[in-house]
Enzyme design. Structure first.
Site, mmCIF file in Angstrom:
data_model
loop_
_atom_site.group_PDB
_atom_site.id
_atom_site.type_symbol
_atom_site.label_atom_id
_atom_site.label_comp_id
_atom_site.label_asym_id
_atom_site.label_seq_id
_atom_site.Cartn_x
_atom_site.Cartn_y
_atom_site.Cartn_z
ATOM 1 N N VAL A 92 -24.132 44.689 -7.237
ATOM 2 C CA VAL A 92 -24.184 43.213 -7.639
ATOM 3 C C VAL A 92 -24.612 42.749 -6.223
ATOM 4 O O VAL A 92 -24.386 41.625 -6.715
ATOM 5 C CB VAL A 92 -23.323 42.589 -8.731
ATOM 6 C CG1 VAL A 92 -23.198 44.078 -9.916
ATOM 7 C CG2 VAL A 92 -21.492 42.852 -8.308
ATOM 8 N N ASN B 213 -15.779 40.836 -11.993
ATOM 9 C CA ASN B 213 -14.582 42.252 -11.451
ATOM 10 C C ASN B 213 -15.018 42.138 -9.911
ATOM 11 O O ASN B 213 -13.900 42.311 -9.237
ATOM 12 C CB ASN B 213 -14.248 42.610 -12.504
ATOM 13 C CG ASN B 213 -13.058 43.786 -11.919
ATOM 14 O OD1 ASN B 213 -11.561 43.224 -11.796
ATOM 15 N ND2 ASN B 213 -13.389 44.757 -11.772
ATOM 16 N N TYR C 161 -11.449 39.059 3.083
ATOM 17 C CA TYR C 161 -11.548 38.837 1.578
ATOM 18 C C TYR C 161 -10.696 37.515 1.077
ATOM 19 O O TYR C 161 -10.813 37.101 -0.019
ATOM 20 C CB TYR C 161 -10.157 40.380 1.569
ATOM 21 C CG TYR C 161 -9.948 40.770 -0.179
ATOM 22 C CD1 TYR C 161 -10.400 40.578 -1.003
ATOM 23 C CD2 TYR C 161 -8.830 40.054 -0.199
ATOM 24 C CE1 TYR C 161 -10.402 41.083 -2.458
ATOM 25 C CE2 TYR C 161 -7.479 40.161 -1.447
ATOM 26 C CZ TYR C 161 -8.879 40.323 -2.208
ATOM 27 O OH TYR C 161 -8.459 41.519 -3.590
ATOM 28 N N SER D 197 -12.906 34.889 0.724
ATOM 29 C CA SER D 197 -13.715 34.521 -0.395
ATOM 30 C C SER D 197 -12.829 34.890 -1.030
ATOM 31 O O SER D 197 -13.792 33.543 -2.406
ATOM 32 C CB SER D 197 -14.131 36.191 -0.093
ATOM 33 O OG SER D 197 -13.297 37.313 -0.921
#
Length: 251
Positions: free
Chosen positions: A63, A89, A157, A160
């Site tokens: 994606v 997700n 991480y 984000s």
């Protein structure tokens, strides 16, 4: 909760939270689109859904690639005729420190999957969700609130997920007039393959001790919350962040 007649996209559903959510949606009668990059794991999730009498649409897709991401929405609507629920997700967390060479390449890769892909899929899904007065659930992390991950090189991480949290609030405000709800779930430690995939130096035992309840959640616990927020039982809830972390943030 019945989701009979509902069409649900769950990205990152080849394992972990996404797989559990896809199976639970199928159990409750939904038509599910399972999306992931691992063909073997996708096949396993598909088989679990078929045991429940539902045949999912299985899409082997990255994606973070715009063309492939667009195909998720296009093929869903082509196959099922509509879209009711989008669960963003898919995500990744690489253990890569800002003091190391190559940090920006890592940063871009993490942001592209954890944030940009969710934003792009939401953008593409919105016209269809307007028609069904559907809803969006973004899967974030307590790392979006706590900076503890930064100490072990998870700066990209953490950043984000903080951005995903605010993106969720912003789209909730913008899309409310269309009857679309948007919420975000921030899990704490959940027993998935994320530690292995991110090559983290930490262990589930360490995370267990970092919670006040001294436990690590299973993916189904988060899936249950996803289904609640996607259901009519949560029709008055939008722009909210739900934390399921066994007391990690308050410890």
């Amino acid at each position: 909760m019945s989701f009979t007649g509902k069409v649900v996209i769950v990205t990152g559903s080849s394992s972990g939270i996404g797989a559990a959510a896809a199976i639970e949606f199928a159990k409750e009668g939904a038509s599910v689109v399972i999306v992931g990059r691992n063909e073997t794991k996708l096949k396993s999730v598909n088989e679990e859904c078929e045991k429940l009498g539902k045949k999912p649409l299985v899409l082997k897709v990255d994606v973070s690639n715009e063309v492939e991401a667009k195909s998720v929405i296009d093929k869903t609507v082509e196959h099922f005729g509509k879209l009711d629920i989008l669960v963003n997700n898919a995500g990744v967390g690489y253990n890569f420190d800002i003091v190391n060479d190559g940090f920006m390449e890592n940063f871009d890769n993490v942001m592209n999957l954890n944030l940009r892909a969710a934003a792009y899929l939401t953008h593409l899904a919105t016209p269809h969700l307007i028609q069904t007065k559907g809803n969006i659930i973004n899967i974030s992390s307590v790392a979006g609130t706590s900076a503890a991950g930064g100490s072990v090189g998870l700066i990209s991480y953490c950043t984000s997920k903080a951005a995903l949290n605010h993106f969720s609030r912003c789209i909730a405000a913008r899309l409310a007039s269309y009857g679309i709800r948007a919420n975000v779930i921030s899990p704490g430690p959940v027993r998935t393959d994320i530690l292995e995939n991110s090559k983290s130096p930490l262990s589930w035992d360490i995370y267990k001790e970092a919670t006040v309840l001294k436990r690590v959640s299973e993916p189904k616990e988060v899936a249950d919350l996803i289904l609640f927020l996607a259901s009519d039982k949560a029709k008055g809830i939008t722009g909210s962040e739900y934390i399921v972390d066994n007391g990690y943030l308050i410890n």
